[in-house]
Write a protein that holds these residues in place. Structure first.
Motif, PDB file in Angstrom:
ATOM      1  N   GLU A 164       0.851  -1.188   0.000  1.00 52.95           N
ATOM      2  CA  GLU A 164       0.000   0.000   0.000  1.00 52.95           C
ATOM      3  C   GLU A 164       0.888   1.240   0.000  1.00 52.95           C
ATOM      4  O   GLU A 164       1.890   1.297   0.700  1.00 52.95           O
ATOM      5  N   THR A 165       0.517   2.225  -0.795  1.00 49.82           N
ATOM      6  CA  THR A 165       1.294   3.458  -0.837  1.00 49.82           C
ATOM      7  C   THR A 165       0.374   4.674  -0.864  1.00 49.82           C
ATOM      8  O   THR A 165      -0.687   4.653  -1.497  1.00 49.82           O
ATOM      9  N   GLY A 217      -8.181   9.724  -2.291  1.00 52.32           N
ATOM     10  CA  GLY A 217      -8.215  10.437  -3.550  1.00 52.32           C
ATOM     11  C   GLY A 217      -9.437  10.071  -4.376  1.00 52.32           C
ATOM     12  O   GLY A 217     -10.217   9.181  -4.021  1.00 52.32           O
ATOM     13  N   GLU A 218      -9.577  10.780  -5.486  1.00 54.50           N
ATOM     14  CA  GLU A 218     -10.743  10.597  -6.357  1.00 54.50           C
ATOM     15  C   GLU A 218     -10.297  10.085  -7.716  1.00 54.50           C
ATOM     16  O   GLU A 218      -9.397  10.639  -8.353  1.00 54.50           O
ATOM     17  N   LYS A 228      -7.133  12.187  -8.183  1.00 53.35           N
ATOM     18  CA  LYS A 228      -7.178  13.614  -7.876  1.00 53.35           C
ATOM     19  C   LYS A 228      -7.102  13.803  -6.368  1.00 53.35           C
ATOM     20  O   LYS A 228      -7.817  13.156  -5.604  1.00 53.35           O
ATOM     21  N   LEU A 229      -6.197  14.701  -5.953  1.00 52.84           N
ATOM     22  CA  LEU A 229      -6.024  14.974  -4.524  1.00 52.84           C
ATOM     23  C   LEU A 229      -7.125  15.920  -4.058  1.00 52.84           C
ATOM     24  O   LEU A 229      -7.250  17.034  -4.559  1.00 52.84           O
ATOM     25  N   THR A 230      -7.939  15.454  -3.116  1.00 55.39           N
ATOM     26  CA  THR A 230      -9.054  16.264  -2.608  1.00 55.39           C
ATOM     27  C   THR A 230      -8.906  16.606  -1.128  1.00 55.39           C
ATOM     28  O   THR A 230      -9.581  17.496  -0.639  1.00 55.39           O
ATOM     29  N   ASP A 231      -8.043  15.872  -0.422  1.00 54.78           N
ATOM     30  CA  ASP A 231      -7.852  16.102   1.009  1.00 54.78           C
ATOM     31  C   ASP A 231      -6.354  16.065   1.301  1.00 54.78           C
ATOM     32  O   ASP A 231      -5.709  15.012   1.175  1.00 54.78           O
ATOM     33  N   GLY A 237      -3.857   7.504  -2.632  1.00 57.85           N
ATOM     34  CA  GLY A 237      -3.225   6.221  -2.342  1.00 57.85           C
ATOM     35  C   GLY A 237      -4.001   5.031  -2.858  1.00 57.85           C
ATOM     36  O   GLY A 237      -5.195   5.116  -3.148  1.00 57.85           O
ATOM     37  N   VAL A 238      -3.296   3.894  -2.959  1.00 55.91           N
ATOM     38  CA  VAL A 238      -3.898   2.616  -3.362  1.00 55.91           C
ATOM     39  C   VAL A 238      -3.297   1.500  -2.514  1.00 55.91           C
ATOM     40  O   VAL A 238      -2.224   1.643  -1.931  1.00 55.91           O
TER      41      VAL A 238
END
Length: 314
Positions: A164-165, A217-218, A228-231, A237-238
């Motif tokens: 996980e990253t 992310g989105e 897309k970075l929303t927070d 991450g995945v």
């Protein structure tokens, strides 16, 4: 011999001979049947013999012998470095650490009922017969074989490893989520690439039963990992990546007021990474630094009448 069908006479055929000391032939038959059952039990292999057990690195798995014969196999041979095993009653516990290679390993763990039973190359041949009658007409059939009490069992393992990253984003000048002016760190889009390439990781690249899954992310693409970075506090991450491979985060779209980063941020999994026992993933997080856009401009001073450089005093 009875078990393998090479006996000429069965227990049911036994009869008392006139003048012998045998008075109750049924007791003889029952005793013979009991011995055969015990012999079969000694030769019976654990229920998991020949099976392939899936192991996730870092996760202990218990495999139970439903035949309850595992205690008959006190000698164990482990053929995989990094794989640990322990036996309690009819329960076998297996655990693979992050050093164990992914994939199938045949005969990863073997079990034998005799200390020298892992190979029968040096065992002598024996000839078996009830009365030594080589014809078999008046006795059980003659059979030549190696010691039949030697029983060997084993299982295969299929090892998978999960990674996980998460990528967090900071301002390069403040080294924090504090932005400059009206610039915004949110809104950037990041892709996860296979290391050293421009090939994006696909969600379909997941391992058996463990698809690559977004944690933060989105999604901006349903097939390739572009998020897309929303927070700012969570980043993008995945999880459930193949942790035997290396990856790189790369910026696909810059947020408002920032330059598009050309740097790749490497993701590498090893035994130094934290292990999440809830997701069974090894974790490797990175932080990306973005620089605000810089605008450069110049000016000249000229007369407002004709734009000439001449005629200026001071």
């Amino acid at each position: 011999m009875d078990q393998y069908g090479v006996a000429k006479h069965k227990v049911a055929d036994l009869k008392a001979v006139d003048g012998s000391e045998v008075q109750d032939m049924q007791k003889v038959k029952d005793g013979a049947n009991d011995l055969i059952k015990k012999a079969e039990k000694m030769r019976e292999l654990p229920s998991f013999n020949g099976q392939t057990i899936q192991l996730i690195q870092g996760v202990e798995k218990t495999v139970t012998d439903t035949k309850s014969v595992l205690p008959n196999f006190p000698y164990v041979k482990n053929n995989v470095p990094g794989l640990t095993e322990s036996i309690s009653g009819n329960d076998l516990k297996l655990k693979a650490d992050s050093s164990v290679a992914h994939g199938n390993v045949k005969n990863a763990v073997q079990f034998v009922n005799k200390s020298n039973g892992f190979t029968d190359n040096d065992l002598p041949y024996f000839i078996y017969s009830t009365d030594g009658d080589k014809t078999g007409d008046k006795s059980q059939s003659v059979i030549a074989t190696k010691d039949p009490s030697n029983a060997l069992a084993g299982l295969n393992v299929n090892v998978i490893g999960l990674g996980e990253t998460t990528l967090l984003k900071h301002d390069a000048d403040t080294n924090s989520t504090d932005t400059q002016g009206e610039a915004q760190l949110t809104g950037s889009v990041w892709g996860l690439y296979k290391a050293g390439t421009d090939t994006l990781v696909k969600y379909s690249d997941g391992q058996d039963g463990y698809p690559v899954t977004v944690t933060n992310g989105e999604k901006v693409d349903d097939k390739q990992v572009q998020l897309k970075l929303t927070d700012l506090t969570k980043g993008v991450g995945v999880k459930n990546l193949d942790n035997s491979a290396d990856y790189e985060w790369g910026e696909v779209k810059a947020p408002e007021g920032y330059e598009l980063s050309t740097k790749r941020y490497k993701v590498h999994f090893d035994d130094k990474d934290k292990f999440d026992d809830k997701t069974s993933n090894y974790i490797d997080d990175v932080t990306a630094l973005d620089r605000v856009l810089q605008f450069h401009f110049g000016f000249i001073k000229a007369q407002d009448v004709n734009g000439s450089y001449t005629g200026l005093n001071g």
